[in-house]
Write a protein that holds these residues in place. Structure first.
Motif, PDB file in Angstrom:
ATOM      1  N   ALA A  46     -35.209 -63.408 -41.724  1.00 42.36           N
ATOM      2  CA  ALA A  46     -33.839 -63.056 -41.345  1.00 42.36           C
ATOM      3  C   ALA A  46     -33.802 -62.711 -39.862  1.00 42.36           C
ATOM      4  O   ALA A  46     -32.817 -62.928 -39.179  1.00 42.36           O
ATOM      5  N   HIS A  47     -34.859 -62.159 -39.391  1.00 44.75           N
ATOM      6  CA  HIS A  47     -34.907 -61.759 -37.990  1.00 44.75           C
ATOM      7  C   HIS A  47     -36.369 -61.730 -37.540  1.00 44.75           C
ATOM      8  O   HIS A  47     -37.238 -61.435 -38.351  1.00 44.75           O
ATOM      9  N   VAL A  81     -37.247 -55.159 -38.027  1.00 47.74           N
ATOM     10  CA  VAL A  81     -36.352 -54.017 -37.836  1.00 47.74           C
ATOM     11  C   VAL A  81     -35.142 -54.184 -38.748  1.00 47.74           C
ATOM     12  O   VAL A  81     -34.642 -55.296 -38.912  1.00 47.74           O
ATOM     13  N   LYS A  82     -34.693 -53.091 -39.350  1.00 49.38           N
ATOM     14  CA  LYS A  82     -33.495 -53.173 -40.184  1.00 49.38           C
ATOM     15  C   LYS A  82     -32.555 -52.018 -39.837  1.00 49.38           C
ATOM     16  O   LYS A  82     -32.963 -51.038 -39.227  1.00 49.38           O
ATOM     17  N   ASN A  83     -31.311 -52.158 -40.269  1.00 49.80           N
ATOM     18  CA  ASN A  83     -30.330 -51.070 -40.185  1.00 49.80           C
ATOM     19  C   ASN A  83     -30.225 -50.401 -38.813  1.00 49.80           C
ATOM     20  O   ASN A  83     -30.506 -49.219 -38.667  1.00 49.80           O
ATOM     21  N   VAL A  84     -29.830 -51.170 -37.832  1.00 49.48           N
ATOM     22  CA  VAL A  84     -29.537 -50.571 -36.528  1.00 49.48           C
ATOM     23  C   VAL A  84     -28.026 -50.379 -36.449  1.00 49.48           C
ATOM     24  O   VAL A  84     -27.274 -51.347 -36.550  1.00 49.48           O
ATOM     25  N   PHE A  85     -27.611 -49.140 -36.309  1.00 48.46           N
ATOM     26  CA  PHE A  85     -26.179 -48.842 -36.384  1.00 48.46           C
ATOM     27  C   PHE A  85     -25.701 -48.018 -35.195  1.00 48.46           C
ATOM     28  O   PHE A  85     -26.492 -47.355 -34.526  1.00 48.46           O
ATOM     29  N   ARG A  86     -24.374 -48.041 -35.012  1.00 48.74           N
ATOM     30  CA  ARG A  86     -23.752 -47.076 -34.122  1.00 48.74           C
ATOM     31  C   ARG A  86     -22.761 -46.266 -34.955  1.00 48.74           C
ATOM     32  O   ARG A  86     -22.310 -46.699 -36.007  1.00 48.74           O
ATOM     33  N   LYS A  87     -22.460 -45.062 -34.490  1.00 47.85           N
ATOM     34  CA  LYS A  87     -21.469 -44.221 -35.173  1.00 47.85           C
ATOM     35  C   LYS A  87     -20.081 -44.747 -34.845  1.00 47.85           C
ATOM     36  O   LYS A  87     -19.879 -45.388 -33.801  1.00 47.85           O
ATOM     37  N   ASP A  88     -19.131 -44.460 -35.703  1.00 50.27           N
ATOM     38  CA  ASP A  88     -17.757 -44.909 -35.505  1.00 50.27           C
ATOM     39  C   ASP A  88     -17.060 -43.997 -34.502  1.00 50.27           C
ATOM     40  O   ASP A  88     -16.129 -43.267 -34.837  1.00 50.27           O
ATOM     41  N   LYS A  89     -17.553 -44.030 -33.265  1.00 49.89           N
ATOM     42  CA  LYS A  89     -17.009 -43.127 -32.239  1.00 49.89           C
ATOM     43  C   LYS A  89     -16.455 -43.954 -31.098  1.00 49.89           C
ATOM     44  O   LYS A  89     -17.124 -44.837 -30.576  1.00 49.89           O
ATOM     45  N   LEU A 125     -17.611 -81.312 -31.434  1.00 51.98           N
ATOM     46  CA  LEU A 125     -17.757 -79.898 -31.772  1.00 51.98           C
ATOM     47  C   LEU A 125     -17.960 -79.045 -30.529  1.00 51.98           C
ATOM     48  O   LEU A 125     -17.529 -77.896 -30.471  1.00 51.98           O
ATOM     49  N   ALA A 126     -18.617 -79.599 -29.530  1.00 55.49           N
ATOM     50  CA  ALA A 126     -18.887 -78.855 -28.295  1.00 55.49           C
ATOM     51  C   ALA A 126     -17.793 -79.084 -27.256  1.00 55.49           C
ATOM     52  O   ALA A 126     -17.890 -78.590 -26.134  1.00 55.49           O
TER      53      ALA A 126
END
Lengths: 90, 475
Positions: free
Chosen positions: A48-49, A53-61, A9-10
């Motif tokens: 999960a983490h 912290v939840k929902n860290v986003f960037r704009k679709d730019k 696999l490696a």
């Protein structure tokens, strides 16, 4: 053998000597991690983490991409446009 | 023995975002190779992915449109494997906790409705593109596509025939285009489909051994490949050959599916939660906001067209499959066009003209206003229905309005009775033999006479007057 599967696999090629050596070492690591199973986690939510912290986003730019020669710079094989790799299918 | 096919589909749909899922590189199709990449999407050490908010919204929007459960918590996982088009050595995808859970799509099968269940919809990054031709003994890699947001839709094994699979794909394509999350372009690969196929004796509950077919990039190939694969499996079982679980590739040149013969390596993707991405929590207000953006879906619009405009089901189906066509039609009706007449022109002459040039209705110079003005000219008797076809084609080609074309080409219908009578008399005089045969009872010669008058008047004579005059004079 488990170590052969992990090596495949490696994409590692191991000699017989290495297989024996790593089998023992990896086994030791797994036994050590197994210690965690001694804890009772029945009442604990799966993590999960590690940060709460939840929902860290960037704009679709859009932002500028790398110039092609920069992107290809580190490739061991390339031409002016593409990365070149050993032929994948016949 | 009678066998039935059991088919499940996995559909990959590229999302219509401007930028990639984890970085600001453009997703534009067809650019020069390796010009839309950055350290994030080519997997340089130390970089961090940041989720494109719009990609999440688009997947949830799709889930809502496809009747899916939307769990409140979702997270991303790494799927580990080596392939040259995957620069990081893993694909960021979803394993447990996908963005959308169970849902369904309704399709028409033999005039009744059938629900095809959906297992899940998840979000992942697309891989780059490997090119095997033109590189000599090497393969070429273009990473422009690496990191384009990709939505994977997985169906339940509810599909029973190649025809149903095609219906499903058409319906899905129509919906994702309606809600503007995917352009549905199968040729360019923005909508791709893999199929899992097995057969079992009719009445048997247990599933047979399945094969997975890849490379189905058109509706026609979906149908042909499934058809071939089902026949291949039936033949194998009848010949006592065991079917092996494998991946097969549709070969459109030979019209067969072929075993991919990849080294038989057990897939072991070692999924684990991606520590670089934090979980997604979808609160009610966000979901509501997305829901509001969905608008009317094809099925609802179809029902409304039948009710509101009194259209036959077949017309409603054709008009609502494409959002742009449905909107074009409604604009024509709102500007005063009769619904059924407008529908006839759209599915007849307009569809034919668009098909000939492989154009979309949105690219047409001919607008709903053009059609309505032309219909008014027919109603007023200025042009005949036959001449209208010429006017229509001219409007399509030039974008000029009907009035101008009629004047320019002198296409005004001749309704002057005395003028037409003169031509009718001439034709009857020149064809005494036919006149006699008609009077002797050969009624179908009426068509011949009408045709002659039309030929003489270049199709401009008012057909009603022509018919009346002929009947009068021949009686």
């Amino acid at each position: 053998m488990e170590i052969e599967h992990v090596a495949l696999l490696a994409r590692l090629k191991l000699s017989e000597k290495e297989k024996n050596l790593f089998s023992g070492q990896v086994g030791g690591v797994i036994d050590y991690i197994d210690k965690l199973n001694e804890l009772d986690t029945k009442e604990i939510e799966p993590t999960a983490h590690v940060f709460p912290v939840k929902n860290v986003f960037r704009k679709d730019k859009s932002r500028p991409s790398l110039p092609r020669e920069k992107a290809l710079q580190n490739a061991p094989r390339k031409d002016g446009k593409y990365y070149r790799v050993p032929k994948i299918i016949e | 023995m009678q066998y039935e096919a059991v088919i499940g589909l996995e559909i990959h749909a590229q999302l219509l975002t401007d930028t990639k899922i984890f970085c600001g590189c453009s997703t534009r199709f067809g650019s020069e190779p390796n010009t839309q990449t950055c350290p994030v999407c080519i997997g340089m050490p130390g970089v961090l992915p940041v989720m494109n908010e719009k990609a999440i919204g688009y997947v949830v929007k799709t889930g809502l449109a496809l009747n899916c459960e939307i769990p409140s918590l979702s997270r991303f996982a790494r799927k580990n494997y080596f392939y040259p088009d995957l620069p990081k050595g893993y694909q960021i995808s979803q394993y447990e906790l996908p963005l959308c859970g169970e849902g369904y799509i309704e399709i028409s099968v033999n005039n009744s409705r059938k629900k095809i269940g959906l297992t899940r919809i998840h979000l992942e990054e697309d891989a780059g593109k490997n090119i095997h031709e033109g590189g000599g003994n090497e393969s070429l890699v273009d990473l422009n596509r690496a990191g384009v947001p990709l939505m994977e839709i997985v169906t339940e094994p509810d599909i029973r025939s190649p025809g149903e699979a095609v219906e499903f794909m058409k319906k899905l394509r129509s919906i994702v285009r309606y809600i503007c999350v995917c352009d549905g372009n199968m040729e360019e690969g923005s909508l791709r489909c893999d199929a899992n196929v097995s057969i079992r004796p009719v009445g048997e509950a247990e599933l047979g051994v399945k094969t997975e077919i890849k490379n189905l990039n058109s509706f026609r190939f979906v149908e042909k490949a499934l058809d071939y694969e089902i026949r291949r499996q039936v033949k194998a079982l009848n010949d006592g050959v065991r079917i092996i679980q494998e991946t097969r590739l549709w070969n459109p040149e030979k019209s067969i599916t072929e075993s991919m013969r990849s080294k038989e390596e057990a897939h072991d993707y070692r999924y684990f939660p991606d520590p670089d991405l934090v979980p997604i929590e979808l609160d009610k207000s966000w979901i509501e906001e997305i829901k509001e953006g969905i608008g009317e879906l094809p099925d609802a619009r179809r029902e409304r067209f039948i009710k509101e405009y009194n259209l036959p089901e077949q017309d409603a189906d054709l008009l609502t499959a494409e959002k742009a066509v449905a909107e074009w039609f409604e604009q024509a009706v709102k500007s005063g066009g009769d619904p059924k007449t407008a529908s006839n022109w759209i599915k007849g002459d307009l569809a034919k003209l668009l098909n000939e040039e492989n154009r979309q209705i949105s690219e047409s110079l001919l607008t709903p206003k053009h059609l309505v003005e032309m219909l008014a000219l027919i109603d007023k008797g200025t042009i005949s229905g036959k001449i209208a076809k010429t006017v229509f084609e001219e409007m399509y080609k030039t974008g000029k309005d009907a009035d101008a074309i009629v004047k320019e080409k002198c296409l005004v219908q001749i309704s002057d009775e005395a003028g037409i009578e003169k031509i009718v008399d001439e034709i009857l005089n020149n064809n005494p033999e036919e006149v006699e045969r008609f009077r002797a009872g050969e009624a179908k010669l009426m068509g011949f006479f009408v045709g002659q008058v039309m030929k003489e008047t270049k199709g401009k004579a008012n057909p009603k007057i022509v018919n009346e005059l002929l009947r009068e004079k021949l009686s």
